[in-house]
Scaffold this motif. Structure first.
Motif, PDB file in Angstrom:
ATOM      1  N   ALA A 134     -12.333   5.386 -10.895  1.00 11.31           N
ATOM      2  CA  ALA A 134     -10.938   5.313 -11.317  1.00 11.31           C
ATOM      3  C   ALA A 134     -10.794   6.000 -12.662  1.00 11.31           C
ATOM      4  N   ASN A 189      -4.141   7.908 -15.155  1.00 11.10           N
ATOM      5  CA  ASN A 189      -3.355   8.850 -14.357  1.00 11.10           C
ATOM      6  C   ASN A 189      -2.808  10.015 -15.154  1.00 11.10           C
ATOM      7  N   THR A 211      -4.115  -3.612  -7.676  1.00  9.41           N
ATOM      8  CA  THR A 211      -3.832  -2.767  -6.521  1.00  9.41           C
ATOM      9  C   THR A 211      -3.734  -3.627  -5.271  1.00  9.41           C
ATOM     10  N   LYS A 241      -5.516   6.399 -11.415  1.00 10.12           N
ATOM     11  CA  LYS A 241      -5.845   7.032 -10.133  1.00 10.12           C
ATOM     12  C   LYS A 241      -7.113   6.398  -9.576  1.00 10.12           C
ATOM     13  N   LEU A 242      -7.111   6.091  -8.294  1.00  9.57           N
ATOM     14  CA  LEU A 242      -8.284   5.544  -7.614  1.00  9.57           C
ATOM     15  C   LEU A 242      -8.823   6.619  -6.676  1.00  9.57           C
ATOM     16  N   ASN A 243     -10.009   7.089  -6.966  1.00  9.34           N
ATOM     17  CA  ASN A 243     -10.634   8.130  -6.152  1.00  9.34           C
ATOM     18  C   ASN A 243     -11.789   7.495  -5.381  1.00  9.34           C
ATOM     19  N   ALA A 244     -11.495   7.089  -4.144  1.00  6.56           N
ATOM     20  CA  ALA A 244     -12.485   6.345  -3.352  1.00  6.56           C
ATOM     21  C   ALA A 244     -13.762   7.149  -3.139  1.00  6.56           C
ATOM     22  N   ARG A 251      -4.926   2.202  -1.029  1.00  4.50           N
ATOM     23  CA  ARG A 251      -4.070   3.196  -1.677  1.00  4.50           C
ATOM     24  C   ARG A 251      -4.857   3.831  -2.821  1.00  4.50           C
ATOM     25  N   ASN A 252      -4.301   4.879  -3.392  1.00  4.36           N
ATOM     26  CA  ASN A 252      -5.060   5.666  -4.386  1.00  4.36           C
ATOM     27  C   ASN A 252      -4.568   5.441  -5.814  1.00  4.36           C
ATOM     28  N   ASN A 253      -3.893   4.306  -6.067  1.00  4.90           N
ATOM     29  CA  ASN A 253      -3.401   4.058  -7.413  1.00  4.90           C
ATOM     30  C   ASN A 253      -3.452   2.579  -7.756  1.00  4.90           C
ATOM     31  N   LYS A 264       0.810  -1.220   0.000  1.00 12.02           N
ATOM     32  CA  LYS A 264       0.000   0.000   0.000  1.00 12.02           C
ATOM     33  C   LYS A 264       0.844   1.271   0.000  1.00 12.02           C
TER      34      LYS A 264
END
Length: 284
Positions: free
Chosen positions: A125, A128, A216, A117-120, A86-88, A48
């Motif tokens: 997503a 990037n 991820t 990019k992961l935007n919870a 994590r955010n990616n 992470k």
């Protein structure tokens, strides 16, 4: 679980395996009814925090030894919590050779690694780099995290198999139904089961057509319950959630895999709902 003796373990892995194996010392010993909260690293071996923890190839967290699980029993694993940590994520600019004609796949023989990019919040997503693809600058997809790998130690000559593969033991199923609130039923081939989890995905379609999903790392909590062999006998994995029951099949050909999966579903609905073969034709 109603059993007051059931325990909740918080487990931080220090070792990761690239095999579903009977030949690795258990990372943690638990019992039926217990819950484990732990984490996975991604398919390339990064955790992470972006630290390389293990060589790539779907490294696994585990094995978890279930003390009251015996050969021939069934292990029910309920994923009680599953979340991104994590955010990616990454995937590859490719198509697997079985999915398309060679004239197309050979154009992508040296696939580029693509970062996402992961935007919870709000739960999407996106690629990037806005300048990478001209027509995908606004492209986004909804996050639906799941485990790519879940399985027990297999029964073969060496009692182990690389975590690229799948079979009656579970393994690298890459099936998006192995997500939060689902219960995965696995046949047990060795006392203790030797359960492994890994290969976290932020999102995937109905198959890994690119050879990777959005790869991820994940946080996961799961509860194990042992179903004794006199109550249920199972030859291939099943997955159940609040909406669906799913029977899985794995074989060298799609046709044979279909037969295994369909037979498994037939067995399931006949056993649980007491249907005749003729009645089952109508339900299925």
């Amino acid at each position: 679980n109603a059993d007051s003796s059931a325990k909740h373990f918080y487990f931080t892995p220090t070792f990761f395996s690239n095999k579903f194996s009977l030949n690795i010392l258990p990372a943690l010993k638990i019992k039926s009814g217990d819950t484990v909260s732990t984490e996975t690293i991604d398919a390339a071996g990064f955790d992470k925090n972006g630290v390389k923890r293990q060589k790539g190839g779907n490294p696994l967290t585990g094995p978890f030894y279930i003390e009251d699980a015996m050969t021939g029993d069934v292990l029910a694993v309920t994923i009680t919590q599953l979340s991104l940590n994590r955010n990616n994520a990454f995937t590859t600019e490719s198509f697997v050779s079985r999915s398309l004609d060679k004239s197309i796949t050979k154009q992508l023989e040296k696939p580029k690694l693509i970062k996402w990019k992961l935007n919870a919040q709000p739960g999407f997503a996106s690629i990037n780099n806005d300048t990478l693809y001209e027509h995908l600058k606004s492209f986004k997809v909804p996050l639906k995290p799941f485990l790519g790998c879940i399985g027990v130690a297999p029964a073969n000559k060496k009692n182990e198999i690389l975590s690229f593969f799948q079979g009656a033991f579970g393994g690298n199923l890459d099936y998006a139904a192995t997500r939060q609130s689902a219960t995965i039923y696995l046949p047990i081939f060795h006392d203790g089961g030797y359960l492994y989890v890994g290969d976290g995905h932020a999102l995937q379609g109905d198959g890994e057509i690119a050879g990777n999903a959005l790869e991820t790392s994940l946080n996961i909590s799961f509860t194990v319950n042992v179903i004794k062999k006199d109550a249920l006998q199972l030859s291939f994995p099943r997955i159940e959630d609040s909406i669906y029951i799913r029977s899985l099949g794995v074989a060298k050909t799609l046709e044979e895999a279909l037969k295994i999966a369909t037979t498994g579903l037939l067995d399931w609905i006949q056993h649980d709902y007491h249907l005749s073969l003729q009645e089952a034709t109508q339900v299925m």
